[in-house]
Motif scaffolding. Structure first.
Motif, short mmCIF file in Angstrom:
data_model
loop_
_atom_site.label_atom_id
_atom_site.label_comp_id
_atom_site.label_asym_id
_atom_site.label_seq_id
_atom_site.Cartn_x
_atom_site.Cartn_y
_atom_site.Cartn_z
N PRO A 14 -195.18 -78.61 35.47
CA PRO A 14 -194.01 -78.24 36.27
C PRO A 14 -194.04 -76.74 36.59
CG PRO A 14 -193.37 -79.32 34.21
CD PRO A 14 -194.83 -79.07 34.13
N PRO A 15 -193.90 -76.34 37.85
CA PRO A 15 -193.93 -74.91 38.18
C PRO A 15 -192.89 -74.09 37.41
CG PRO A 15 -194.10 -76.24 40.17
CD PRO A 15 -193.81 -77.19 39.05
N ALA A 16 -191.73 -74.72 37.13
CA ALA A 16 -190.67 -73.99 36.42
C ALA A 16 -191.11 -73.59 35.01
CB ALA A 16 -189.42 -74.84 36.34
N LEU A 17 -192.01 -74.37 34.40
CA LEU A 17 -192.47 -74.05 33.06
C LEU A 17 -193.24 -72.74 33.02
CD1 LEU A 17 -192.59 -74.94 30.13
CD2 LEU A 17 -194.63 -76.28 30.66
N PHE A 18 -194.01 -72.48 34.07
CA PHE A 18 -194.72 -71.20 34.17
C PHE A 18 -193.72 -70.05 34.24
CE2 PHE A 18 -197.86 -74.22 35.72
CZ PHE A 18 -199.03 -73.77 35.13
N ALA A 19 -192.70 -70.21 35.11
CA ALA A 19 -191.71 -69.14 35.29
C ALA A 19 -190.93 -68.89 34.01
CB ALA A 19 -190.76 -69.51 36.44
N ILE A 20 -190.54 -69.96 33.31
CA ILE A 20 -189.78 -69.81 32.07
C ILE A 20 -190.61 -69.09 31.01
CG2 ILE A 20 -188.74 -71.07 30.15
CD1 ILE A 20 -187.92 -73.22 32.19
N SER A 24 -189.63 -65.49 29.49
CA SER A 24 -189.32 -65.35 28.06
C SER A 24 -190.16 -64.27 27.40
CB SER A 24 -189.54 -66.69 27.35
OG SER A 24 -188.74 -67.70 27.92
N SER A 25 -191.45 -64.25 27.71
CA SER A 25 -192.31 -63.23 27.10
C SER A 25 -191.90 -61.84 27.53
CB SER A 25 -193.77 -63.49 27.45
OG SER A 25 -194.01 -63.28 28.83
N ALA A 26 -191.59 -61.69 28.83
CA ALA A 26 -191.18 -60.38 29.32
C ALA A 26 -189.87 -59.93 28.69
CB ALA A 26 -191.04 -60.42 30.84
N ALA A 27 -188.94 -60.88 28.49
CA ALA A 27 -187.68 -60.53 27.86
C ALA A 27 -187.90 -60.02 26.43
CB ALA A 27 -186.75 -61.74 27.85
N LEU A 28 -188.78 -60.68 25.69
CA LEU A 28 -189.07 -60.23 24.33
C LEU A 28 -189.74 -58.86 24.34
CD1 LEU A 28 -190.37 -63.54 22.71
CD2 LEU A 28 -188.30 -62.29 22.06
N VAL A 29 -190.67 -58.65 25.28
CA VAL A 29 -191.40 -57.38 25.36
C VAL A 29 -190.45 -56.22 25.61
CG1 VAL A 29 -192.95 -56.06 26.86
CG2 VAL A 29 -193.66 -58.28 25.97
N PHE A 30 -189.52 -56.39 26.54
CA PHE A 30 -188.67 -55.26 26.91
C PHE A 30 -187.39 -55.19 26.11
CE2 PHE A 30 -191.65 -55.15 30.31
CZ PHE A 30 -191.70 -53.81 30.67
#
Length: 761
Positions: A14-20, A24-30
Motif C-alpha cells: 500500500p502506498p500509504a504504508l511507505f508514507a507512514i 514516523s521515522s522523521a518524527a522520531l529523528v526530529f
C-alpha cells in the motif's frame, strides 16, 4: 540501473504504508534533537553553542545514515536489504533507553566541543543514524516495488518525511516539553523507537513479498551519468541553508535564552522549505521566492548589527530572510534533482552539504573568526545561489549599484559626526550631538536596501550592495569604541571604552553578546568602585554591605565572573571564590591591561573554579559560604538549569546557617522573578525580593536590577524584611522550575506582557 516493477495485480505494498513509515521515522529523528540537546545543555552552562555543536553532530549522523542507505542499495534483493536493516535497527537499540551516557566522563570547559560530540555519539548516535536512513531507503524501495508509473517519481515521499519532522519539532515545545518531565520524554521516545522497529519490519515483509511476486522481466532504465560539477552544486545549495540555520539560531538565542523552543523555530522553517520545495505544485512559486528573498536579504543585512532592536522585529526579519533564502536554495535543488536511479546518491550529497554548512559554523568559524562573522558572510554569499540574470546590464542597474554602494559607504562616515546614539548619550550625560544627522544615516541605509532590491536580477550587483551594507551597518551600529573581541565555545566577548567626565575619563566595558557584563573606570579615584549592577546602592551591593558589617571575615562565592566587579568588596580577611565556566573570561578579568578589580582592588585572596556551576558548587563543602551570588549570564539570561528547585536546594546546603544566597535576575527578555520566587519556596528557602529602578541621573553607573535574597531560615534574612526596599515573596505566580520542567516560553510571554499593554493578560 535496473528497476523492478511489481505486478499491479500482485501483492503490491500500500502506498500509504511507505508514507507512514518515513513520516514516523522523521518524527522520531526530529523529536529527539531538542530533547537530547536539552539533556546536555545544563552540563555546558546553557551556551547557544551546545545547539550548534549538537546540530553539527546530527548532520554528521544523518550523513552516516544516508551513506549506509546508499551502500545498502548495492544489495540486489530488497528482501536482503530489509533483513540487514532490521538487524541494524535492533543493534542500535542497545544504546537505549535514551540518556546522557557517562562513558565520556564529566564535561570539559577546555574542550567542550569534543566532549559534547563524544557524549552524543555514545548516547544517541547509532539510533539516530539508522533512523535517518529510513527516508532514502524507503523511497528506493518505493521506486522498485510500486511500479514504473508510480515509482518513477518517489521524491514526494521526502515531503512526507519533512512533514513528520516539522510536526514533531512543533510538538516538542508546545506539547511535549510543557506536559512531560525529562524522564517521561526519555522513556516515551525509547518506546517510540521500539514501535517504529515493528512498523519497519512490517513494511520490509510486505516489500520483500511484493518483489517475490514481481514479473521476471525487469524494466531497464539507464539514467544519465552524474557530473562532479552537478554534485558540487548540490553540496553548495544544501550547505548555505544549513549554515544560515545555525547562524540565525545563534543570533536569536544569544539575546533570549538557549532553549529548545527557540532552537525549534529556525529548524522548523528549514524543514518547511523542504516541504514546499518538494511539493508537486509549490505553495510559494519560484518567481515570488526570488522577489521576496531579495527584499529580505537586503533588509536583514541592514538590521543585523542592531542587536538591541525590538525583539519581535529581530525575530521577524531574521527568520524571514533565513526562510526565504533556504527556500530559494531548496527549490533550486529540486529543479536539479536527478533520475530516481540516483535517488540515494542525491540525498547523500545533500547530507554532505548539510555537514559542510553545519561544521563550518560549529567548528571552523569559532577558530578563524573573533566574532560571529559567519552569519553575515553566508547571508551575503547566498546571493550567488540566485539565477545570474541577463548578460546585458541596463544603465539604470549601474545607477542603482552606485547609489546603493555609495549610500551604505557614506553612512558610517556620517555617523562619526553623530557620536553615540541618544540612548548611549543619556547614559553618559551627553546630549550635545544632533539627532538630525542620525536620521540622515538611517535614510542612507534605507536607500542602500532599496537599491539592492531593485538590482536583484543581477547577482553580482546584489551581492556587492548587501556586502557593503553589512560592513557599513556594523560600523553604524557600533556606538562605543570596541577595541578588542574574543570568541570561545561559550560566546563572543568584546572590550569597549567610552568617556565619562563624571568618572575621571575613560570607562572600560566588557560585553557578552549584547549584554554588559561589567565596567570599570580607569582613573585611580574611581577604579575600585564597582559599577553597573554592583554599586553599593544596588540590591547586590546592599547585601554585601549588610553581611560584611556583621562579620569581620566573610566567605564569598560568586557564580559568574564578568569583569570581577564583586572583588572590589573583598576586605582583608575575606575570601572570594569565582565559579566560571569560560576560561577566556578568567583570562580577561585577571589581565591588568583590561580590568583590575581582581588584581588590584581585592584585599583578600581570590580563587577560580572552572566548570559549570551546578557541578562545581556541588563539590564545595556544606555550610561554607556567608554569601553565595548567582550571577551567571548567558548574554542577557540566566541559564535555566541554575534556577531550578534542585539547584537552589544545592546552593542552600552550601550556606552557613546565617548565610545568604543572592539570585540576580535582571533580564531584558525573560520574566524570571515569578519562577524564581516559586523555586525559592519549593526549595525550602526564605527570602525577599527587590526591583530597583534608577530614575534619571547616573543611569550608567547604577543599572536597574532585580534580585532575590534567600536564607536557610527566616532569621537569616530577617534584616531584609525590616528594610522597606525589600518585599515579601509571592511564590504563587507560576509553577516552580525543576530539572524536569522549565517554561522559558512562559517567561518570554510574561515579559512581553510587561512591555506591551496590548498583549492580553
Amino acid at each position: 540501473m535496473t528497476t523492478i516493477a511489481a505486478d499491479r495485480t500482485g501483492l503490491r505494498p500500500p502506498p500509504a504504508l511507505f508514507a507512514i513509515t518515513v513520516f514516523s521515522s522523521a518524527a522520531l529523528v526530529f523529536l529527539v534533537q531538542p530533547m537530547v540537546a536539552k539533556l546536555v545543555l545544563p552540563l555546558l552552562g546553557g551556551s547557544p553553542s551546545v545547539w550548534n555543536t549538537s546540530m553539527a553532530f546530527f548532520q554528521l549522523a544523518l550523513l552516516a545514515g544516508y551513506g549506509y542507505a546508499h551502500l545498502l542499495q548495492k544489495v540486489p534483493s530488497v528482501g536482503r536489504q530489509a533483513a540487514i536493516h532490521g538487524a541494524v535497527l535492533l543493534a542500535a537499540a542497545l544504546a537505549l533507553p535514551l540518556r546522557v551516557n557517562e562513558l565520556v566522563g564529566e564535561p570539559s570547559s577546555t574542550h567542550p566541543n569534543l566532549w559534547l560530540l563524544g557524549v552524543l555519539a555514545v548516547s544517541i548516535g547509532a539510533p539516530f543514524a539508522v533512523l535517518s536512513a529510513t527516508a532514502p531507503l524507503v523511497q528506493a524501495w518505493h521506486a522498485r516495488t510500486i511500479g514504473a508509473e508510480e515509482g518513477k517519481e518517489p521524491y514526494v515521499l521526502y515531503a512526507a518525511s519533512n512533514l513528520g519532522s516539522l510536526l514533531a519539532l512543533l510538538a516538542y515545545p508546545i506539547l511535549v516539553e510543557p506536559a512531560f518531565t525529562v524522564l517521561g520524554q526519555r522513556i516515551g521516545w525509547s518506546l517510540g523507537y521500539g514501535a517504529f522497529v515493528l512498523l519497519m519490519a512490517g513494511l520490509a515483509l510486505v516489500v520483500a513479498r511484493a518483489q517475490d511476486h514481481a514479473p521476471d522481466v525487469a524494466e531497464v532504465r539507464k539514467a544519465a551519468p552524474l557530473s562532479w560539477r552537478e554534485r558540487g552544486a548540490w553540496v553548495a545549495l544544501a550547505a548555505i541553508p544549513s549554515s544560515l540555520m545555525l547562524g540565525v539560531t545563534t543570533h536569536i538565542t544569544t539575546d533570549v535564552a538557549s532553549a529548545p523552543f527557540l532552537w525549534v523555530a529556525p529548524l522548523a522553517l528549514y524543514l518547511l522549505t523542504f516541504i514546499i520545495a518538494f511539493q508537486r505544485k509549490p505553495l510559494i512559486p519560484w518567481d515570488l521566492t526570488l522577489v521576496l528573498q531579495a527584499a529580505a536579504l537586503a533588509g536583514c543585512a541592514a538590521l543585523l548589527p542592531y542587536k538591541a532592536t525590538n525583539l519581535l522585529v529581530q525575530l521577524l526579519v531574521h527568520l524571514a530572510a533565513f526562510f526565504l533564502t533556504a527556500l530559494m536554495c531548496h527549490q533550486r535543488l529540486v529543479a536539479r534533482r536527478p533520475d530516481p536511479a540516483h535517488l540515494t546518491e542525491f540525498y547523500l550529497w545533500l547530507s554532505v552539504g548539510g555537514v559542510v554548512g553545519g561544521a563550518f559554523n560549529a567548528f571552523v568559524a569559532p577558530v578563524i573568526f573573533n566574532n560571529v562573522w559567519e552569519y553575515p558572510l553566508v547571508l551575503a554569499l547566498s546571493a550567488f545561489a540566485r539565477p545570474w540574470g541577463p548578460a546585458r546590464i541596463e544603465p539604470w542597474s549601474w545607477a542603482m549599484l552606485i547609489l546603493g554602494v555609495v549610500s551604505a559607504a557614506v553612512a558610517p562616515i556620517l555617523m562619526t559626526f553623530v557620536g553615540p546614539t541618544l540612548e548611549t548619550r543619556a547614559l553618559v550625560g551627553d546630549f550635545s550631538q544632533s539627532d538630525f544627522l542620525e536620521l540622515g544615516v538611517r535614510v542612507l541605509m534605507c536607500a542602500a536596501v532599496i537599491s539592492a532590491f531593485l538590482v536583484r536580477k543581477h547577482t553580482l550587483f546584489l551581492f556587492a550592495i548587501v556586502a557593503v551594507i553589512s560592513l557599513a551597518g556594523d560600523a553604524v551600529a557600533d556606538r562605543v569604541n570596541t577595541t578588542k573581541t574574543w570568541r570561545s565555545f561559550f560566546g563572543v566577548l568584546s572590550l569597549s571604552k567610552t568617556e565619562a567626565a563624571a568618572r575621571g575619563g575613560e570607562i572600560r566595558m566588557l560585553a557578552h553578546g549584547t549584554t554588559l557584563h561589567g565596567a570599570q573606570a580607569v582613573h585611580p579615584q574611581w577604579a575600585c568602585q564597582p559599577m553597573v549592577y554592583y554599586t553599593v546602592g544596588t540590591p547586590i551591593g546592599q547585601v554585601f554591605i549588610r553581611q560584611q558589617h556583621e562579620r569581620p571575615a566573610t566567605r564569598i562565592g560568586a557564580v559568574g565572573l564578568g569583569t570581577g566587579s564583586v572583588a572590589a568588596y573583598v576586605r582583608p580577611g575575606d575570601r572570594l571564590t569565582f565559579f566560571e565556566i569560560d576560561p577566556l573570561v578568567i583570562r580577561i578579568a585577571t589581565d591588568p591591561e583590561y580590568f583590575t578589580y581582581t588584581t588590584k582592588c581585592a584585599q583578600g585572596p581570590i580563587d577560580y573554579v572552572v566548570g559549570d556551576a551546578r557541578l562545581t558548587v556541588a563539590k564545595q563543602p556544606d555550610e561554607a559560604f556567608d554569601i553565595l551570588l548567582i550571577d551567571a549570564f548567558s548574554s542577557d539570561s540566566v541559564p535555566t538549569h541554575l534556577l531550578t528547585v534542585e539547584a537552589v536546594r544545592g546552593y542552600l546546603r552550601k550556606l552557613k546557617p546565617d548565610g545568604v544566597l543572592i539570585l540576580h535576575l535582571s533580564n531584558r527578555n525573560l520574566e524570571l522573578l515569578g519562577p524564581a520566587q516559586a523555586v525559592v519556596r519549593a526549595a525550602g528557602g526564605h527570602g525577599y525580593l527587590q526591583k530597583r529602578r534608577v530614575i534619571g541621573g547616573d543611569a550608567f553607573w547604577e543599572a536597574d536590577e532585580d534580585a532575590i535574597v534567600v536564607g536557610r531560615t527566616p532569621q537569616a534574612v530577617a534584616a531584609y524584611g525590616a528594610d522597606p526596599r525589600w518585599l515579601a515573596l509571592d511564590p504563587n505566580q507560576t509553577r516552580p522550575w525543576t530539572d524536569d520542567y522549565t517554561n522559558v516560553p512562559g517567561a518570554l510571554w510574561r515579559k512581553l506582557q510587561e512591555r506591551y499593554a496590548w498583549i492580553p493578560r
